[in-house]
Design a protein around this motif. Structure first.
Motif, short mmCIF file in Angstrom:
data_model
loop_
_atom_site.label_atom_id
_atom_site.label_comp_id
_atom_site.label_asym_id
_atom_site.label_seq_id
_atom_site.Cartn_x
_atom_site.Cartn_y
_atom_site.Cartn_z
N ASP A 403 0.83 -1.21 0.00
CA ASP A 403 0.00 0.00 0.00
C ASP A 403 0.86 1.26 0.00
OD1 ASP A 403 -2.59 -1.34 0.31
OD2 ASP A 403 -1.81 -1.94 2.27
N CYS A 404 1.99 1.17 0.71
CA CYS A 404 2.84 2.35 0.89
C CYS A 404 4.30 1.96 0.84
CB CYS A 404 2.61 2.94 2.29
SG CYS A 404 1.23 4.04 2.39
N ILE A 405 5.11 2.91 0.44
CA ILE A 405 6.55 2.74 0.56
C ILE A 405 7.01 3.69 1.66
CG2 ILE A 405 8.77 3.01 -0.58
CD1 ILE A 405 7.28 2.38 -3.23
N LEU A 406 7.86 3.19 2.52
CA LEU A 406 8.29 3.97 3.68
C LEU A 406 9.79 4.24 3.60
CD1 LEU A 406 7.09 3.08 7.26
CD2 LEU A 406 9.49 3.59 6.83
N THR A 407 10.19 5.49 3.66
CA THR A 407 11.61 5.86 3.57
C THR A 407 11.86 7.08 4.46
OG1 THR A 407 11.49 7.60 1.87
CG2 THR A 407 11.47 5.33 1.07
N PRO A 408 13.13 7.43 4.66
CA PRO A 408 13.38 8.74 5.27
C PRO A 408 13.02 9.81 4.24
CG PRO A 408 15.43 7.45 5.09
CD PRO A 408 14.38 6.72 4.34
N THR A 409 12.66 11.02 4.67
CA THR A 409 12.38 12.09 3.71
C THR A 409 13.69 12.65 3.16
OG1 THR A 409 10.42 12.66 4.98
CG2 THR A 409 11.15 14.27 3.36
N ALA A 410 14.70 12.68 4.01
CA ALA A 410 16.02 13.16 3.59
C ALA A 410 17.07 12.36 4.34
CB ALA A 410 16.16 14.64 3.92
N PRO A 411 18.25 12.21 3.75
CA PRO A 411 19.27 11.39 4.40
C PRO A 411 19.87 12.03 5.66
CG PRO A 411 20.07 12.26 2.30
CD PRO A 411 18.63 12.64 2.39
#
Lengths: 497, 477
Positions: A403-411
């Motif tokens: 449903d979603c991909i989850l990541t940091p917004t910025a490194p």
């Protein structure tokens, strides 16, 4: 500060029920502005000319029932690349220092129709080109959490204004992360809608195939309320899509409902986004969010999305190519600063553009012109388009199962002033977590998920399938509930204002 | 005099300005001759943040012209940006088509050959620069900015000015019949660039070509072609090379000047226009347009000859304008006298048009009125001279001929009772002439008819008078 503890819907309810007048609301915020702006520098133009009249109009409209929507009476700040009729719109550039648009952008029209009040125009990287708001020709905007750090960019002014409590809501624009990254750096919520969801009519174009106006608020619910106000098909923008925008209709789900929605929701975490280039504290905060979701019934799985490493290169070729064309109208003839003392037309072009544009803008125009020039078009522009298609396909594949991909917004978290612009290439690489989303035209939201040792916020990015903003909001609201209330910059006592 | 024999190779790039109500990417009016900058908006003045929205009518015009020129219609066509700096274009790029134009691979039959059409694309026009020499300033009028154009690019299949003009006439006629453009060279609604090269007769290798601009009439085109052919041959025979360049024709001087050579030609940095989604042209859309295609000139002329039995020459003239052809056909049908109708149109109507300097398109009379008159003549209700006067009134003011004739007393006298009196008088006045007639001098009959006409002030219907006279004369015998 009571006014800023409540949701924007609650604020509007109070105004509509006459517990609070429009003037009282605006006055309270103006006091905040007067107090904070000299140090913060989030605004480029304060809307003092039209404000009195507008407050009157809104108050009357609320009384007559003309403004009855969920955001009636709520003040807002607008990024300075969105055209406001009669209100200077500079794009953070010397070029447009004196540009007063003759028309309202569609989003501005919709805000006005909803009875919102525009407090002013916010600072930004020149023509939205930058990640720190430092390329603005006019002023520096500080990060409300730490005044020696940047607010991120290019919608740095909008995010800083919301984070500092100067306004409850703001509009930004996101071409490669320009809403999400400063939202992460300032500890607020920022959404980049699906390409085609929000009209670009009146948004001064940077990269037309990726630009998208996005809402910024302190919570997911606030952000969503603003999204619902501005989203939807517009006959003036042929790239908008005729698809229904689901309205939450004032129903704010309670805590249980929010968490319930997470049950069985499937989150993919691409390992490439948590690699070497990502700072340890950021990685830990994101992993914390993964655990929290996992423990509460969501499915969180690690996947591989290897194309991400080509996204930055493809993004800069396409964005700069489009920008080189979009910005060619600023030549001193009809639009833009006109240099003195030119003898010929050609000289006028050269002098005006040399003096009117800043370094970063010139760099991108040169890059883009080169990528489009005869003999290089296939090798750069066409290849970048192919990469773009592959990235889109890779995302499509992921959404077959998640449903979603989850990541940091910025490194990283917000850097100190004067560090990012020293090495443009390094600065571009910092966009790695956000640009693929724009290339693929997908919606993504940044929600605060932690604070680093220096006291700077960390952002969690949730990426959804095209036109699945609804899923994103549900996921983000659920996470927000599990995380608990995120502190504000001023509560932290971090802002030395 | 040239030492050798040369062939001329000519290809054309023709811009047609469409006569749509509104511009190609915004709702502004396109009317010619309005006050400067009164037909503008944020879109056609390139205001920052504004966006183009494609006018569907433009695509339909392009498809219709594509079908009329036997072209392949692209099922998916895209717009591209052509980037160049010039003040007549407020955004410094023109929205045009390069990579996937709307139509390709067509052809037009002219005289005895077929001229291939390479492609056809849609684009926007630029504004107009006005130079005020006295004040030393230049001004821009954006009324024309965003007016829709179709560019038709031919293959280099023509060899003479006659072929070029035949091709242009044919193209113009198609556009006029489709009603998509008025195609006036003088006013710039049809613009022609001539690409020309020469090669030794019979040689397979094409020579270097030049592009000639600023050709404002068919005569200018013919002169420019002759002059450019001569110029290129002169250069070749004097050992110089023909330079690939764009030249500007000066029709008053009868010479051309170099505008720019290939070396300083611009790199337009074309790329797909991101603000306009690809245009999908489905089979249904194409079929719908195909079904609405008009009968074009040649088929119409052939049918007129066949169906109405009029001479091919007349049919050719009457179909020069779709409107004129319609007026003819309607009038012919209503009157049931197609040949008579053709005569009236070929003679009187064309003469009246010529005298008034009007275009056939400006004719506003109703076929019913024209037909009523033609029938009245046939029935002897009005004589030829008076009929011409009434016809002029029909054409000029669309009067109803029968009531007009009545009001003005232009009706012929065909009532035998009334005419009998005049005949009796004449026979009584000229007994010696009557005698001559009876003694076999047939030709004096005309004199008697004339006298009756005179008595009735020309209103008598000659046919009736003839009959009456003969009857009376034989009775007396």
């Amino acid at each position: 500060m009571e006014l800023l503890q409540m949701s924007v819907r609650a604020m509007s309810e109070k105004i509509k029920s006459k517990a609070l007048s429009v003037k009282e609301t605006v006055d309270a915020l103006q006091m905040k502005l007067a107090e904070k702006e000299p140090m913060l520098g989030a605004f480029l133009t304060i809307n003092d000319m039209q404000l009195e009249q507008r407050m009157d109009e809104v108050q009357k409209g609320i009384r007559s029932g003309r403004y009855a929507g969920p955001l009636a009476g709520v003040p807002i700040a607008i990024k300075d690349n969105i055209c406001t009729k009669g209100l200077r719109t500079t794009c953070g550039s010397r070029m447009l220092e004196r540009f007063v648009p003759a028309y309202d952008a569609t989003v501005v029209q919709r805000l006005q129709d909803a009875g919102m009040i525009i407090l002013g125009k916010t600072n930004m990287d020149e023509f939205a080109m930058g990640s720190t708001t430092e390329t603005s020709a006019f002023r520096l905007t500080k990060n409300p959490w730490n005044m020696s750090h940047v607010p991120g960019g290019s919608s740095g002014g909008s995010c800083a204004a919301v984070a500092a409590g100067e306004v409850p809501l703001a509009l930004g624009s996101d071409t490669g992360g320009s809403v999400r990254q400063p939202a992460a750096f300032c500890g607020v919520v920022g959404l980049k809608p699906t390409y085609g969801r929000v009209s670009r009519y009146g948004l001064v174009a940077y990269a037309s195939s990726m630009d998208q106006i996005g809402p910024i608020g302190r919570t997911v619910a606030d952000c969503r309320a603003l999204y619902e106000c501005v989203a939807g098909y517009d006959e003036k923008d042929a790239t908008t899509v005729k698809r229904e925008v689901t309205k939450s209709l004032g129903h704010e789900p309670n805590v249980e409902e929010r968490i319930e929605k997470l049950k069985g929701m499937r989150f993919a975490v691409p390992k490439e986004y948590l690699g070497e280039g990502t700072r340890e504290e950021v990685r830990e905060a994101v992993k914390g969010a993964m655990k929290l979701l996992d423990r509460n019934g969501a499915v969180v799985e690690e996947i591989s999305l290897p194309l991400a490493e080509y996204a930055v290169a493809a993004y800069y070729i396409i964005a700069c190519a489009e920008a080189s064309s979009n910005l060619s109208r600023f030549d001193g003839v009809k639009y833009g600063y006109r240099a003195e003392g030119a003898e010929t037309l050609h000289e006028m072009y050269v002098k005006s553009r040399s003096e009117g544009f800043g370094e970063e803008v010139k760099r991108r125009i040169l890059l883009g012109s080169f990528a489009l020039s005869e003999g290089y078009y296939d090798a750069y522009y066409l290849k970048a388009l192919k990469v773009r298609r592959l990235i889109r396909e890779a995302f499509d594949k992921v959404f077959e199962n998640y449903d979603c991909i989850l990541t940091p917004t910025a490194p990283t978290t917000a850097p100190k002033f004067g560090t990012a612009l020293k090495d443009p290439l390094l600065m571009y690489l910092q966009d790695a977590d956000t640009v693929a989303v724009n290339l693929a035209g997908l919606p993504a939201i940044s929600v605060p998920c932690g604070i680093d040792a220096e006291g700077l916020p960390i952002g969690l990015q949730l990426i959804g399938n095209a036109f699945c903003e609804e899923t994103l909001f549900a996921a983000a609201e659920g996470y927000e509930e599990l995380r608990g209330k995120f502190p504000t910059a001023w509560e932290q006592g971090r802002e030395r204002l | 005099m040239a030492k050798k024999q040369y062939d001329t190779v000519i290809g054309l790039e023709v811009h047609i300005e469409l006569s749509t109500e509104t511009k190609i990417f915004c709702g502004c009016a396109t009317k010619f001759g309005a006050m400067p900058n009164t037909q503008t908006c944020p879109v056609c003045t390139g205001m920052p943040g504004s966006l183009p929205v494609l006018n569907k009518k433009v695509v339909e015009a392009a498809i219709a012209l594509g079908l009329a020129t036997n072209s392949r219609i692209s099922r998916r066509t895209i717009f591209d940006r052509k980037n160049y700096f010039y003040p007549d274009n407020p955004q410094n790029y023109q929205i045009s088509q390069l990579y996937v134009p709307v139509c390709r691979d067509g052809f037009l039959e002219i005289e005895n050959k077929s001229v291939r059409i390479h492609e056809m694309h849609m684009e926007e026009d630029a504004g107009k620069l006005v130079h005020d020499e006295a004040a030393g300033i230049s001004l821009v009028d954006y009324n024309r900015s965003g007016v829709p154009l179709i560019e038709i690019v031919s293959e280099p299949d023509m060899e003479t000015a006659e072929e070029v003009i035949a091709y242009l006439e044919k193209l113009r006629m198609l556009c006029l019949y489709l009603g998509i453009s008025d195609c006036k060279l003088q006013e710039g609604s049809m613009r022609v660039d001539v690409n020309l090269s020469v090669k030794e007769a019979g040689s397979e290798t094409l020579g270097t070509r030049t592009e000639m601009k600023n050709l404002n009439s068919f005569k200018a085109i013919a002169r420019a072609i002759a002059a450019e052919r001569e110029r290129q041959i002169m250069r070749i025979e004097s050992g110089q090379e023909v330079v690939q360049e764009t030249r500007r024709w000066d029709d008053a001087e009868g010479v051309s000047y170099s505008m720019r050579s290939k070396e300083d030609s611009k790199d337009y940095r074309y790329f797909p226009e991101p603000d306009i989604p690809p245009v999908l042209i489905g089979r249904e859309w194409i079929d719908g347009i195909r079904n609405r295609q008009p009968e074009f000139k040649e088929e119409k002329a052939a049918r007129f000859t066949e169906e109405y039995g009029i001479p091919a020459y007349d049919a050719d003239i009457l179909t020069q304008s779709r409107h004129l052809a319609t007026l003819f056909e309607e009038t012919a049908k209503r009157s049931g006298l197609p040949k008579k109708t053709a005569n009236w149109f070929m003679g009187e109507l064309l003469r009246l048009l010529k005298e008034s300097g009007k275009e056939p398109e400006e004719l506003t009379f109703s076929p019913k009125h024209a037909a009523d008159l033609i029938v009245a003549v046939e029935e002897g209700k009005i004589n030829q001279a008076n009929a011409k006067e009434v016809f002029a009134k029909v054409v000029e003011a669309d009067v109803a001929p029968l009531s007009y004739m009545e009001q003005r007393g232009l009706m012929s006298l065909s009532d035998e009772g009334v005419l009998q009196a005049a005949v009796d008088e004449v026979l009584a006045e000229y007994p010696e002439i009557v005698e001559e007639y009876r003694s076999g001098k047939d030709k004096v009959f005309g004199f008697l008819v004339g006298q009756v006409m005179k008595k009735t002030k020309g209103k008598a219907d000659p046919g009736t008078v003839n009959g009456l006279l003969r009857k009376n004369l034989s009775r007396f015998a």
